[in-house]
Write a protein that holds these residues in place. Structure first.
Motif: not given
Length: 329
Positions: A35, A37, A67, A69, A120-122, A173
Motif C-alpha cells: 500500500g 498512503f 492499495w 489510501a 482505500m479511505n482510512l 477503514t
C-alpha cells in the motif's frame, strides 16, 4: 509468492500528498509493497493528485493491486481539499444527517477519491465519545471526529459513511479499535496513553460487531493501552486485544495499525520491534505513513524473523493471504 513478496504486502508506506518520497517509490518499485498512503494536506486539484498517484502505480511491481489510501474523514481531518474535492463536514455534522443522505454524500466523496486513483479511505472513525466529554478527548472529540455519544449513533453514522464509500468502490477503514473516545491524550503526540473505560463486552465492541456485519472493511488498531483488556501493551501489539476482534467478533479480514513510524505512543520500541510485535500479535498491515525512512529497517526485521521463526512465518503467510483476498474482493 516468495517470502520477501509476502512481507512487502504487509506494509503501507507514506508519501507527502504533493511530492514523491524516494524511499516510498523504491518500496513500491523494488519491493512491491502492499500500500501507498498520501499524508499531509493538499489544495491541489484532483488531476494533480491523480498524476502523483500515477507516478507510483506506474512503477508498482507486485502482481497484486497497490492499495492507495489517505485520510478523507471530513472536518479537520481531510487530506484532499482542492478543486474536484468537496468540503466534507465533520463527523459530528455528518452524524446529524439522515442515514440515506449521508450514504449518498459519502458515495460522492468516494467517487472523487476514485477519480484521483485512491482505493482505500482510512475512515470512518468508529469511536464513541460520550456526550459532554468531547473537549477532554484530544484525538477524537476535540476535533469533532465522532459520529455520536453512544453505540447506536456511532454505528448508524459510521455505517452510512462506510456504505457510501463501498458504493463508490472505495474500501473503508474502521478506526480505532477498540476505541479512542475516552482517552485524555493523543497517541500521536503523547506517551503512556491509557484507556481505563473500554471493556471486552462493552458498547465499543458492539459498534464493530454491527459495522463489520454490513460489508467489507479494514479495521485499524489503536496504539493506546487498554487497562481492562491488556494493561501492558498498546492495542496494536496486544494479542489479547486483537483476539477480541478475531475471536469474539469473528472478523477475518485485514487488520492494520495506526501509524507506527512517528507516533509518540510507540516511540519506546525501535522501529524494527514495532513491526515484528504487531505482526506477532495478529496484525496484517503495517502503516508507515509519517516517516517512511524507517520502512527498510522494519521490512528487514520482519523478513529475518520470518526466516528464523516458523511460527512467525506462518503469521506472515496468513496476513499476506488476508490482504490478497481483500484485494481480490
Amino acid at each position: 509468492m516468495s517470502l520477501s513478496e509476502k512481507v512487502a504486502q504487509l506494509f503501507m508506506v507514506g508519501t507527502p500528498v504533493d511530492a514523491v518520497n524516494d524511499t516510498t517509490l523504491a518500496a513500491v518499485r523494488d519491493d512491491g509493497v502492499g500500500g501507498l498512503f498520501l499524508h499531509g494536506r493538499s489544495t491541489d486539484d484532483i488531476n494533480a493528485t491523480a498524476a502523483l498517484v500515477d507516478q507510483f502505480t506506474g512503477f508498482a511491481s507486485s502482481e497484486l493491486p497497490l492499495w492507495v489510501a489517505t485520510d478523507q474523514e471530513g472536518g479537520q481531518v481531510q487530506v484532499l481539499s482542492g478543486p474536484g474535492f468537496d468540503d466534507i463536514p465533520s463527523a459530528v455534522e455528518q452524524g446529524e444527517m439522515d442515514a440515506d443522505a449521508l450514504r449518498s454524500a459519502a458515495a460522492t466523496w468516494g467517487e472523487q477519491l476514485a477519480r484521483a486513483g485512491i482505493t482505500m479511505n482510512l475512515a470512518p472513525v468508529a469511536d464513541i465519545v460520550p456526550n459532554g466529554s468531547a473537549a477532554t478527548n484530544p484525538p477524537i472529540g476535540a476535533l469533532h471526529r465522532q459520529y455520536g455519544g453512544d453505540e447506536k449513533a456511532v454505528a448508524a453514522g459510521a455505517g452510512a459513511f462506510a456504505a457510501g464509500m463501498r458504493d463508490a468502490g472505495i474500501l473503508p477503514t474502521l478506526k480505532h479499535f477498540p476505541g479512542l473516545g475516552y482517552v485524555t491524550a493523543n497517541t500521536d503526540f503523547s506517551t503512556g496513553v491509557v484507556d481505563d473505560v473500554v471493556t471486552a463486552g462493552g458498547p465499543d465492541m458492539g459498534v464493530y460487531r454491527t459495522l463489520l456485519g454490513e460489508g467489507a472493511a479494514v479495521v485499524m488498531m489503536s496504539t493506546a493501552i487498554y487497562a481492562n483488556i491488556d494493561p501492558e501493551l498498546p492495542a496494536a501489539f496486544s494479542s489479547d486485544v486483537i483476539s477480541l476482534l478475531r475471536d469474539d467478533i469473528g472478523f477475518n479480514g485485514v487488520i492494520t495499525t495506526d501509524d507506527l513510524s512517528a507516533a509518540s505512543q510507540v516511540s519506546a520500541w525501535p522501529p524494527a520491534q514495532r513491526a515484528t510485535m504487531a505482526i506477532d500479535a495478529g496484525v496484517d498491515l503495517l502503516l508507515v505513513s509519517s516517516d517512511p525512512s524507517v520502512y527498510p529497517e522494519m521490512r528487514d526485521a520482519v523478513l529475518e524473523r520470518a526466516k528464523d521463526d516458523p511460527d512467525f512465518a506462518s503469521k506472515v503467510d496468513a496476513a499476506a493471504h488476508r490482504i490478497a483476498a481483500a484485494k481480490a474482493e
